[in-house]
Design a protein around this motif. Structure first.
Motif, PDB file in Angstrom:
ATOM      1  N   PHE A 115      14.030 -17.464  10.663  1.00 32.26           N
ATOM      2  CA  PHE A 115      12.931 -18.231  11.240  1.00 32.26           C
ATOM      3  C   PHE A 115      13.013 -19.685  10.786  1.00 32.26           C
ATOM      4  N   GLN A 116      13.175 -19.891   9.496  1.00 30.82           N
ATOM      5  CA  GLN A 116      13.173 -21.260   8.977  1.00 30.82           C
ATOM      6  C   GLN A 116      14.387 -22.060   9.442  1.00 30.82           C
ATOM      7  N   GLU A 117      15.491 -21.379   9.685  1.00 31.47           N
ATOM      8  CA  GLU A 117      16.667 -22.076  10.208  1.00 31.47           C
ATOM      9  C   GLU A 117      16.431 -22.635  11.603  1.00 31.47           C
ATOM     10  N   ARG A 118      15.518 -22.019  12.347  1.00 30.42           N
ATOM     11  CA  ARG A 118      15.227 -22.481  13.705  1.00 30.42           C
ATOM     12  C   ARG A 118      14.224 -23.632  13.734  1.00 30.42           C
ATOM     13  N   LEU A 119      13.572 -23.881  12.626  1.00 31.70           N
ATOM     14  CA  LEU A 119      12.554 -24.918  12.582  1.00 31.70           C
ATOM     15  C   LEU A 119      13.176 -26.312  12.575  1.00 31.70           C
ATOM     16  N   ASP A 120      12.386 -27.275  13.041  1.00 31.45           N
ATOM     17  CA  ASP A 120      12.805 -28.667  12.918  1.00 31.45           C
ATOM     18  C   ASP A 120      12.860 -29.043  11.439  1.00 31.45           C
ATOM     19  N   ALA A 121      13.685 -30.043  11.127  1.00 30.56           N
ATOM     20  CA  ALA A 121      13.907 -30.443   9.734  1.00 30.56           C
ATOM     21  C   ALA A 121      12.622 -30.736   8.959  1.00 30.56           C
ATOM     22  N   PRO A 122      11.626 -31.421   9.541  1.00 29.92           N
ATOM     23  CA  PRO A 122      10.409 -31.698   8.764  1.00 29.92           C
ATOM     24  C   PRO A 122       9.700 -30.434   8.282  1.00 29.92           C
ATOM     25  N   TYR A 123       9.669 -29.400   9.118  1.00 31.19           N
ATOM     26  CA  TYR A 123       9.024 -28.152   8.692  1.00 31.19           C
ATOM     27  C   TYR A 123       9.845 -27.441   7.628  1.00 31.19           C
ATOM     28  N   ARG A 124      11.155 -27.457   7.768  1.00 34.41           N
ATOM     29  CA  ARG A 124      11.995 -26.855   6.725  1.00 34.41           C
ATOM     30  C   ARG A 124      11.753 -27.554   5.390  1.00 34.41           C
ATOM     31  N   ALA A 125      11.627 -28.874   5.440  1.00 36.53           N
ATOM     32  CA  ALA A 125      11.374 -29.638   4.218  1.00 36.53           C
ATOM     33  C   ALA A 125      10.017 -29.266   3.613  1.00 36.53           C
ATOM     34  N   GLN A 126       9.026 -29.009   4.451  1.00 37.04           N
ATOM     35  CA  GLN A 126       7.709 -28.637   3.949  1.00 37.04           C
ATOM     36  C   GLN A 126       7.745 -27.280   3.254  1.00 37.04           C
ATOM     37  N   PHE A 127       8.490 -26.339   3.833  1.00 36.30           N
ATOM     38  CA  PHE A 127       8.609 -25.032   3.181  1.00 36.30           C
ATOM     39  C   PHE A 127       9.353 -25.148   1.853  1.00 36.30           C
ATOM     40  N   GLN A 128      10.372 -25.986   1.815  1.00 36.82           N
ATOM     41  CA  GLN A 128      11.095 -26.197   0.562  1.00 36.82           C
ATOM     42  C   GLN A 128      10.201 -26.841  -0.488  1.00 36.82           C
ATOM     43  N   GLN A 129       9.360 -27.777  -0.068  1.00 37.87           N
ATOM     44  CA  GLN A 129       8.437 -28.412  -1.006  1.00 37.87           C
ATOM     45  C   GLN A 129       7.405 -27.412  -1.515  1.00 37.87           C
ATOM     46  N   LEU A 130       6.923 -26.560  -0.618  1.00 38.86           N
ATOM     47  CA  LEU A 130       5.984 -25.525  -1.031  1.00 38.86           C
ATOM     48  C   LEU A 130       6.600 -24.608  -2.084  1.00 38.86           C
ATOM     49  N   GLU A 131       7.829 -24.189  -1.834  1.00 38.25           N
ATOM     50  CA  GLU A 131       8.519 -23.329  -2.798  1.00 38.25           C
ATOM     51  C   GLU A 131       8.630 -24.027  -4.151  1.00 38.25           C
TER      52      GLU A 131
END
Length: 218
Positions: A115-131
């Protein structure tokens, strides 16, 4: 904030509120962007100006609530002495999931690598920041709770693996609707208490073991 920016923010909030309402009323994975647009009182094309896909909408909902939940867990941590902070934080995390089972389902869906691989880069970055933010909080909580001295980042990571497995199990149970279908149903409050005891006991034992054997892969 300029008027156009205020309008944009208001529309976005309306979209998110409409999606949350619809997701509680019917299976969230069957709700369409068109239905969200109607519920929000805007055009379908306008929704796509804010969210490029349903998955982007899912991601935003999960990111937003995760940030709110993390802020609450930080407040719980700050409000309790070290001897009680871990227990109270874990229980509150379970209560957060129980308060919104749909969000628990969305959280599991959004946590999948595909799922996260399909996201645009800004959303992937947000999930990484959350982690990163959750990991930082977890490390602070561990250091305040466990009498092991300053734990290394590697030790915190190893301990997090066990906690994550337990928390994901609880999330799955909540998303599945609890234990009402069992021959002898289990009260969720008792379930939360036992799982919390298990996590804390495991953390203490593993922290002690890792302090003696910091590299268990050797």
């Amino acid at each position: 904030m300029r008027y156009q920016e205020q309008q944009f923010e208001q529309r976005e909030n309306a979209i998110l509120a409409a999606a949350r309402t619809l997701f509680r009323e019917q299976p969230w994975d069957r709700v369409t962007i068109a239905e969200v647009a109607v519920a929000a009182g805007i055009g379908k094309g306008t929704v796509y100006k804010h969210f490029s896909s349903k998955e982007a909408l899912y991601a935003r909902l999960v990111v937003d609530l995760s940030r709110v939940n993390l802020d609450e867990l930080r407040a719980v941590h700050a409000a309790h002495p070290p001897s009680e902070a871990m227990r109270q934080v874990i229980r509150r995390a379970f209560e957060q999931m129980l308060a919104d089972p749909i969000q628990a389902q969305l959280g599991q869906y959004c946590d999948r690598p595909a799922f996260q691989e399909r996201l645009d880069a800004p959303y992937r970055a947000q999930f990484q920041q959350l982690e990163h933010d959750y990991m930082l909080f977890f490390g602070q909580l561990l250091n305040d709770t466990l009498d092991q001295g300053e734990l290394t980042a590697e030790t915190c990571q190893h301990l997090l693996w066990g906690v994550e497995a337990c928390v994901n199990g609880v999330m799955s149970r909540i998303a599945a609707g609890g234990f009402a279908h069992w021959a002898e149903p289990i009260a969720l409050d008792d379930y939360f208490a036992r799982v919390t005891d298990f996590i804390i006991a495991g953390l203490r034992a593993q922290a002690a073991a890792l302090s003696v054997q910091p590299n268990r892969s050797e």
